[in-house]
Design an enzyme around this catalytic site. Structure first.
Site, PDB file in Angstrom:
ATOM      1  N   ASN A   9       0.870  -1.179   0.000  1.00  0.00           N
ATOM      2  CA  ASN A   9       0.000   0.000   0.000  1.00  0.00           C
ATOM      3  C   ASN A   9       0.907   1.229   0.000  1.00  0.00           C
ATOM      4  O   ASN A   9       1.521   1.546   1.010  1.00  0.00           O
ATOM      5  CB  ASN A   9      -0.878  -0.038   1.262  1.00  0.00           C
ATOM      6  CG  ASN A   9      -1.692   1.229   1.437  1.00  0.00           C
ATOM      7  OD1 ASN A   9      -1.791   2.045   0.518  1.00  0.00           O
ATOM      8  ND2 ASN A   9      -2.278   1.399   2.617  1.00  0.00           N
ATOM      9  N   LYS A  11       0.096   4.255  -0.257  1.00  0.00           N
ATOM     10  CA  LYS A  11      -0.568   5.416   0.379  1.00  0.00           C
ATOM     11  C   LYS A  11      -0.380   6.674  -0.491  1.00  0.00           C
ATOM     12  O   LYS A  11      -0.310   6.564  -1.700  1.00  0.00           O
ATOM     13  CB  LYS A  11      -0.045   5.613   1.798  1.00  0.00           C
ATOM     14  CG  LYS A  11      -0.110   4.344   2.635  1.00  0.00           C
ATOM     15  CD  LYS A  11       0.057   4.607   4.093  1.00  0.00           C
ATOM     16  CE  LYS A  11       0.155   3.279   4.828  1.00  0.00           C
ATOM     17  NZ  LYS A  11       0.076   3.424   6.268  1.00  0.00           N
ATOM     18  N   HIS A  95      -9.409   0.956   4.948  1.00  0.00           N
ATOM     19  CA  HIS A  95      -8.128   1.125   5.654  1.00  0.00           C
ATOM     20  C   HIS A  95      -8.363   2.033   6.871  1.00  0.00           C
ATOM     21  O   HIS A  95      -9.164   2.962   6.817  1.00  0.00           O
ATOM     22  CB  HIS A  95      -7.096   1.745   4.706  1.00  0.00           C
ATOM     23  CG  HIS A  95      -5.712   1.716   5.276  1.00  0.00           C
ATOM     24  ND1 HIS A  95      -5.272   2.647   6.181  1.00  0.00           N
ATOM     25  CD2 HIS A  95      -4.689   0.835   5.100  1.00  0.00           C
ATOM     26  CE1 HIS A  95      -4.021   2.346   6.525  1.00  0.00           C
ATOM     27  NE2 HIS A  95      -3.653   1.254   5.882  1.00  0.00           N
ATOM     28  N   GLU A  97      -6.766   4.417   8.033  1.00  0.00           N
ATOM     29  CA  GLU A  97      -6.570   5.856   7.795  1.00  0.00           C
ATOM     30  C   GLU A  97      -7.813   6.460   7.154  1.00  0.00           C
ATOM     31  O   GLU A  97      -8.167   7.606   7.409  1.00  0.00           O
ATOM     32  CB  GLU A  97      -5.323   6.076   6.928  1.00  0.00           C
ATOM     33  CG  GLU A  97      -4.048   5.838   7.736  1.00  0.00           C
ATOM     34  CD  GLU A  97      -2.878   5.326   6.930  1.00  0.00           C
ATOM     35  OE1 GLU A  97      -2.889   5.412   5.693  1.00  0.00           O
ATOM     36  OE2 GLU A  97      -1.928   4.806   7.566  1.00  0.00           O
ATOM     37  N   GLU A 167      -5.415  -5.411  10.467  1.00  0.00           N
ATOM     38  CA  GLU A 167      -4.375  -4.413  10.688  1.00  0.00           C
ATOM     39  C   GLU A 167      -4.647  -3.692  12.007  1.00  0.00           C
ATOM     40  O   GLU A 167      -5.453  -2.751  12.038  1.00  0.00           O
ATOM     41  CB  GLU A 167      -4.376  -3.378   9.557  1.00  0.00           C
ATOM     42  CG  GLU A 167      -4.130  -3.953   8.187  1.00  0.00           C
ATOM     43  CD  GLU A 167      -3.518  -2.915   7.261  1.00  0.00           C
ATOM     44  OE1 GLU A 167      -2.417  -3.160   6.778  1.00  0.00           O
ATOM     45  OE2 GLU A 167      -4.137  -1.856   7.051  1.00  0.00           O
ATOM     46  N   GLY A 173       2.412   1.783  10.765  1.00  0.00           N
ATOM     47  CA  GLY A 173       3.350   2.897  10.626  1.00  0.00           C
ATOM     48  C   GLY A 173       4.061   3.268  11.917  1.00  0.00           C
ATOM     49  O   GLY A 173       4.679   4.327  12.019  1.00  0.00           O
ATOM     50  N   SER A 212       3.517  -2.702  10.288  1.00  0.00           N
ATOM     51  CA  SER A 212       4.979  -2.711  10.491  1.00  0.00           C
ATOM     52  C   SER A 212       5.640  -4.024  10.078  1.00  0.00           C
ATOM     53  O   SER A 212       6.588  -4.474  10.722  1.00  0.00           O
ATOM     54  CB  SER A 212       5.317  -2.362  11.951  1.00  0.00           C
ATOM     55  OG  SER A 212       4.849  -1.063  12.260  1.00  0.00           O
TER      56      SER A 212
HETATM   57  C1  PEP Z   1      -0.742  -0.107   6.132  1.00  0.00           C
HETATM   58  O1  PEP Z   1      -0.855   1.097   6.040  1.00  0.00           O
HETATM   59  O2  PEP Z   1      -1.598  -0.841   5.606  1.00  0.00           O
HETATM   60  C2  PEP Z   1       0.401  -0.632   6.869  1.00  0.00           C
HETATM   61  C3  PEP Z   1       0.367  -1.875   7.257  1.00  0.00           C
HETATM   62  O3  PEP Z   1       1.445   0.231   7.090  1.00  0.00           O
HETATM   63  P1  PEP Z   1       2.894  -0.136   7.730  1.00  0.00           P
HETATM   64  O4  PEP Z   1       3.368  -1.401   7.073  1.00  0.00           O
HETATM   65  O5  PEP Z   1       3.733   1.043   7.425  1.00  0.00           O
HETATM   66  O6  PEP Z   1       2.667  -0.329   9.201  1.00  0.00           O
END
Ligand code: PEP
Length: 254
Positions: A9, A11, A95, A97, A167, A173, A212
């Site tokens: 992703n 973003k 997601h 966000e 997630e 992040g 992460s």
């Molecule tokens: C995400 O935004 O879907 C995500 C898992 O981000 P990160 O891997 O940076 O934690």
């Protein structure tokens, strides 16, 4: 047997020039990768350019959101048919966000899922709890609300085209990754929740972990019984880092 899927992703990152360069590097990284599926989800603006680079390579292309209407007076929005026409076959929905900053509710996400499927896109539904919710003992109720809200009342034919990504918001992040045990526990919960909707679909459902993920922690996460891949944010922005995760996944497949 569920095939592992490693999805990136991107973003709100990557100008077209940068996106094309990353896609070119990734194409080289996946040469020889045949046992896992790989997907990248650039911003809308780079879909066509990245799609042209990927061509008929093993890497699939997806978007990060859509509007539930096909067209109309919705300034600034992008529809499923538009995403399809840009060459993408997948879309990330719900997601955290989007839930946090753009008012994506469970009902709204449900409508987006239906619109995605109608447009011939394969949706990745994201679910997950905040740290506050986890600490208040609400993990199961939050996941139940998100799963039922998005997937309830869906026919088997539609449901089986959905991929789910667990997630935990506190791991996105942040560099804080869920332990393999925490991730497996939540994945097991999600699979059981989907089984309440349709047991055959639940058995074959691909359930990704996101939060992460890096090359150094991918093996223990992907080694869990109910983890069928990863949705990767930060580490998908560098070919080297994303390539490491893909290589770990490929190596895990017997
Ligand atoms: C995400 O935004 O879907 C995500 C898992 O981000 P990160 O891997 O940076 O934690």
């Amino acid at each position: 047997m569920r095939r592992l899927l490693i999805a990136g992703n991107w973003k709100m990152n990557m100008t077209n020039h940068e996106a094309v360069s990353l896609a070119r590097q990734l194409k080289v990284k996946v040469l020889g990768v045949h046992r896992v599926d790989v997907l990248v989800c650039p911003p809308f603006t780079a879909l066509t350019a990245v799609g042209e680079v990927l061509g008929d390579s093993e890497i699939s292309l997806g978007a990060q959101n859509l509007h539930d209407r096909n067209s109309g007076a919705f300034t600034g929005e992008i529809s499923g048919p538009m995403i399809r026409s840009a060459g993408a076959g997948w879309v990330i929905l719900g997601h955290s966000e989007r839930r946090q900053y753009f008012y994506d509710t469970d009902e709204w996400i449900h409508r987006k899922l239906l619109a995605a499927l109608e447009a011939g896109l394969r949706p990745i539904l994201c679910v997950g709890e905040t740290l506050e919710e986890r600490e208040a003992g609400k993990l199961e109720s939050v996941l139940q609300r998100q799963i039922r809200g998005a997937l309830g009342d869906m026919s088997t034919d539609l449901l089986k085209q959905v991929t789910v990504a667990y997630e935990p918001v506190w791991a996105i992040g942040t560099g804080v990754v869920a332990t393999p045990e925490q991730a497996q526990e939540a994945h097991d919960m999600v699979r059981r929740m989907v089984a309440e909707l349709d047991s055959a679909v639940a058995r074959d459902l691909r359930l990704l972990y996101g939060g992460s993920v890096k090359g150094s922690n991918a093996a223990e996460l992907l080694g869990q019984a109910d983890i069928d891949g990863a949705l990767v944010g930060g580490a998908s922005l560098k070919a080297e880092d994303f390539g490491d995760i893909i290589a770990v996944a490929e190596g895990l497949v017997k």
